[in-house]
Design an enzyme around this catalytic site. Structure first.
Site, PDB file in Angstrom:
ATOM      1  N   GLU B 297       4.295  62.040   4.100  1.00 37.26           N
ATOM      2  CA  GLU B 297       5.129  61.519   3.015  1.00 37.26           C
ATOM      3  C   GLU B 297       5.792  60.202   3.378  1.00 37.26           C
ATOM      4  OE1 GLU B 297       6.969  65.653   1.256  1.00 37.26           O
ATOM      5  OE2 GLU B 297       8.274  64.204   2.180  1.00 37.26           O
ATOM      6  N   GLY B 391       8.762  67.799   0.279  1.00 34.73           N
ATOM      7  CA  GLY B 391       7.322  68.040   0.282  1.00 34.73           C
ATOM      8  C   GLY B 391       6.905  69.114   1.265  1.00 34.73           C
TER       9      GLY B 391
END
Lengths: 510, 510
Positions: B297, B391
């Site tokens: 991410e 995430g």
């Protein structure tokens, strides 16, 4: 010898189930076919259970690690658990004897998302054999002349077990209709990191694979003939309660169509197994939606009705699990059904990639949901684990709509399905869109935990439990120990459960 | 006017941040750019916060629903929360003021898997505007002559907010280096069920999209110039504790390579943000593995070192979030880094489809893990929510390896990271492979809950807490109320937490 075994080399491997079972050493890790009461091996597991009695008398109890697609039937799970010859069980079960032995601490059980089974076996987390597993025992419908195999009534994780077992035993089941040939779509996923390609399924009814299993024939050490029927539960007409739950779901779809979020064909339907799921299918068959399609794990009776009426254009799954009456009906019209039904390996039927691409509607049962939308799919307080998470997580986590459904109470109203804190959590607040009971549809989309609590308590909880749930929330709001995002009082979070264990009811005494 | 705004039509829309902020009506749903302290709008949120003071004096407090990519920086989250002008916040935050207001019950917050943000907005769960959201406020690096936009230091959910906002405000930030142009790979996912295609990313460093945002220019109502720097935390050299945790992870990889399950290039690395993650990167940079690649991410400082040394060949993420010193270093060598770093929309960086295809190694921090392997990533007992799931669920649920890491204790040893029952569950037993602390690596693969409990307590729990955890398990084994699959005593499941709340320590008094 049956005319189902056409390959010359494999004809030479035909032996009795007892002889085949004797090949499996004590302590082996064995991958078996089977997903629901469909397509599991029957003759060899029965023979293993009988052998376990002899071994116990010799003082060396037979203990095997058994991996399957999901649940199987009594010829595998019940009898092998009865004689305690399953040391370890993976990834799902739904059998009364197996459940009892797991909850008694006799069987070690790993309850796993079904889409992960293939990769976890490939990564080598089970077994120490050359190829990981020691044995695969797989039911097939027929062995073709070229050695390819016509799959049985489920695909499950067979592709993985074929590939990752050192030795293979095939059960050729003549009870399965030979005309299953052509109903399957066999695609496999590469084990090699960096070599995996996109899964080419773009629509629920795409067929992109083979009709047959292709295996390394040199690994086959035995071929066993059997004629045992699959064992799936009889179909029950939906009760009033199930119809009420289904109606809330149908009303929700109606609202989504009116809001322009869904077309009247909906999106591919996934529905869990059981009475509520069947009631939803019955409702869909009578309702205003049409040209629907299903991308699910299991074909149930309700889907046959929908295929017959034309409401459903096709159904994709990994297992064909209809009632004995449904089976007769299916066999009668198999040439049509075979074109409408597609059976795939479970890593394709449950693939997050495909589920998200298609934007499925996931509808699964729940045991408990808490006020903030965490869902318990597996554990019953006072009893232990029931079945397992199965594929519900694969679909819940990736579908466009994630709906969990259950009656609001159990045990004559003594147990509330809505509790302050779920006693086991299988699905989290981050992925649950809707909680449905006979009282209503709690729509959790776009809401914070406190907004979800209001929706769940007021719409889905049984009215007699609502005051106690509100009392918990309101007092927790004054308790800073968990913050006011999702307020809790840890000393009382399981008070519904402890009250039930002490008094036999989650309702406080008057 | 800055030479960053080259499109004639948009030049006419340039106005002050205050004028732009004034366009947003009270009650609006606003999608903003930003993922970590990178690429979030700064001038317009500051102007909104100041406007909120005027509105409050008029008796009509400004209340907006703010959606972003993930966390942002103080110019957005801190100041808008300070004046209580965020009514609803989604899908992640990491800001002290925002956290305080959420835990005080002032901000409603929905903590959501980051890969779902795009689809949930597309499905229309937020906003009642023509296109769903009322406004998008997005930072960009530059507006090209043809109206395409050079993205800023994060991609986040910008593609979705551009598409689903009725009106758009662009912040052109001249602090961002113009040479970011070419670093991004913009792919979008279709909103239309049934029309989605496979995501064409087959390797972590594939580039298959556009370098630019292409938007409907007619929706742009304002262009604002800004020059505020991104705000990311300064880099701290790993402490002894973090190095010890990292070493257990490196040893685990070593074992996986020796077992033939991983090559010495490993598989694409995902690593969370923070000191332990950075210590792992430092360890990887000094260790035996090479030609690694990252699919994650967030790009952190440690990855720059690995790119410099050649240990890492490329890094894919959705946000570039290095320390101020890292930023200077990056800008100095931007022409090389731009080729090695790829920034993607978060629905691609966090896509379950791509993560599973690549077989990532997910390494994320945890707050608490329970004895059966359920993980709390978000809630601190006595405080409330910390940041959010971010995430971690996208990667945890789909990677080949799912590892959670934390020191075994907090608050000078008074809090144990291993508890009988996690006080909030974000990741379940069904997806967690490894729990790592400074004491060791608990390998949960292929294990039943009771086998996991032994591994977690003996390898990962702090030694001073082990007797109390074992005492809980052993007594729970005699308590049939939860079964013996994953034994619990509901009246004591949160006893570590209630003891801490009462006495200030999870350790019982002597």
């Amino acid at each position: 010898m049956s005319n189902r075994i056409l390959h010359k080399g494999l004809q030479a491997k035909v032996m009795s189930a007892e002889a085949a079972a004797a090949l499996i050493p004590n302590g082996a890790v064995v991958g078996m076919s089977g997903f629901t009461g469909a397509g599991y091996p029957k003759a060899v597991p029965i023979a293993l259970a009988k052998r376990a009695i002899d071994e116990r008398l010799k003082g060396k109890p037979l203990k095997l690690d058994i991996l399957t697609g999901a649940s199987t039937g009594p010829e595998q799970d019940s009898v092998m658990s009865l004689v305690e010859s399953q040391r370890f069980r993976f990834p799902y079960q739904g059998d009364a004897v197996t459940r009892e032995k797991i909850n008694a601490g006799i069987i070690e059980y790993q309850d796993m998302h079904l889409s992960h089974v293939g990769s976890m076996v490939r990564y080598g987390y089970y077994g120490k054999g050359k190829n990981n597993l020691d044995f695969a025992v797989i039911e097939v419908t027929k062995i073709n002349e070229d050695g390819t195999l016509v799959p049985s009534s489920s695909c499950g994780a067979n592709n993985v077990y074929f590939e990752h077992a050192d030795k293979i035993i095939l059960e050729v089941n003549s009870w399965q209709d030979e005309r299953l040939e052509g109903m399957h779509d066999i695609l496999s996923v590469s084990a090699v990191h960096g070599s995996r390609q996109p899964i080419p399924i773009l629509a629920a009814d795409d067929r992109k694979g083979s009709k047959y299993w292709s295996i390394d024939l040199s690994k086959v050490v035995a071929v066993v003939e059997s004629a045992h029927p699959d064992r799936n539960a009889p179909f029950k007409a939906p009760e009033e309660m199930h119809k009420r739950i289904a109606q809330h779901i149908l009303d929700f779809f109606d609202g989504e169509v009116k809001a322009g979020r869904l077309s009247k064909h909906l999106t591919p339907l996934q529905s869990g197994v059981g009475n509520i799921a069947n009631a939803v299918l019955v409702g869909l068959n009578e309702g205003p939606f049409d040209q629907m399609i299903s991308y699910t794990e299991v074909i149930q009776d309700g889907m046959l009705d929908m295929l017959d009426s034309g409401k459903l254009v096709a159904a994709s799954a990994t297992a064909f699990s209809v009632s004995p009456e449904g089976q007769i009906r299916f066999n009668k019209d198999i040439d049509r059904y075979r074109k409408q039904i597609i059976l795939r390996p479970q890593e394709i039927s449950n693939s997050p990639e495909v589920i998200r691409r298609l934007g499925c509607i996931a509808m699964n049962g729940f045991v408990e949901a808490d006020i903030y939308g965490h869902v318990n799919s597996t554990h019953i307080v006072g009893k232990g684990i029931e079945n397992g998470i199965g594929g519900s997580g694969d679909f819940a986590r990736n579908s466009a709509y994630t709906i969990f459904m259950s009656p609001a109470t159990a045990k004559d109203g003594k147990i509330s399905a809505i509790v302050p804190f779920a006693s086991h959590i299988d699905h989290t607040e981050h992925e649950v869109n809707g909680i449905v009971t006979e009282y209503g549809f709690a729509d959790l989309r776009g809401k914070s935990p406190k907004e979800k609590a209001r929706e769940i308590i007021d719409k889905a909880a049984a009215p007699e439990f609502r005051p106690f749930l509100w009392d918990y929330v309101k007092r927790a709001m004054k308790n800073p120990s968990a913050g006011l995002h999702s307020p809790h009082m840890f000393e009382e979070a399981f008070s519904f459960h402890t009250r039930y264990l002490q008094t036999g009811s989650m309702l406080p005494r008057k």
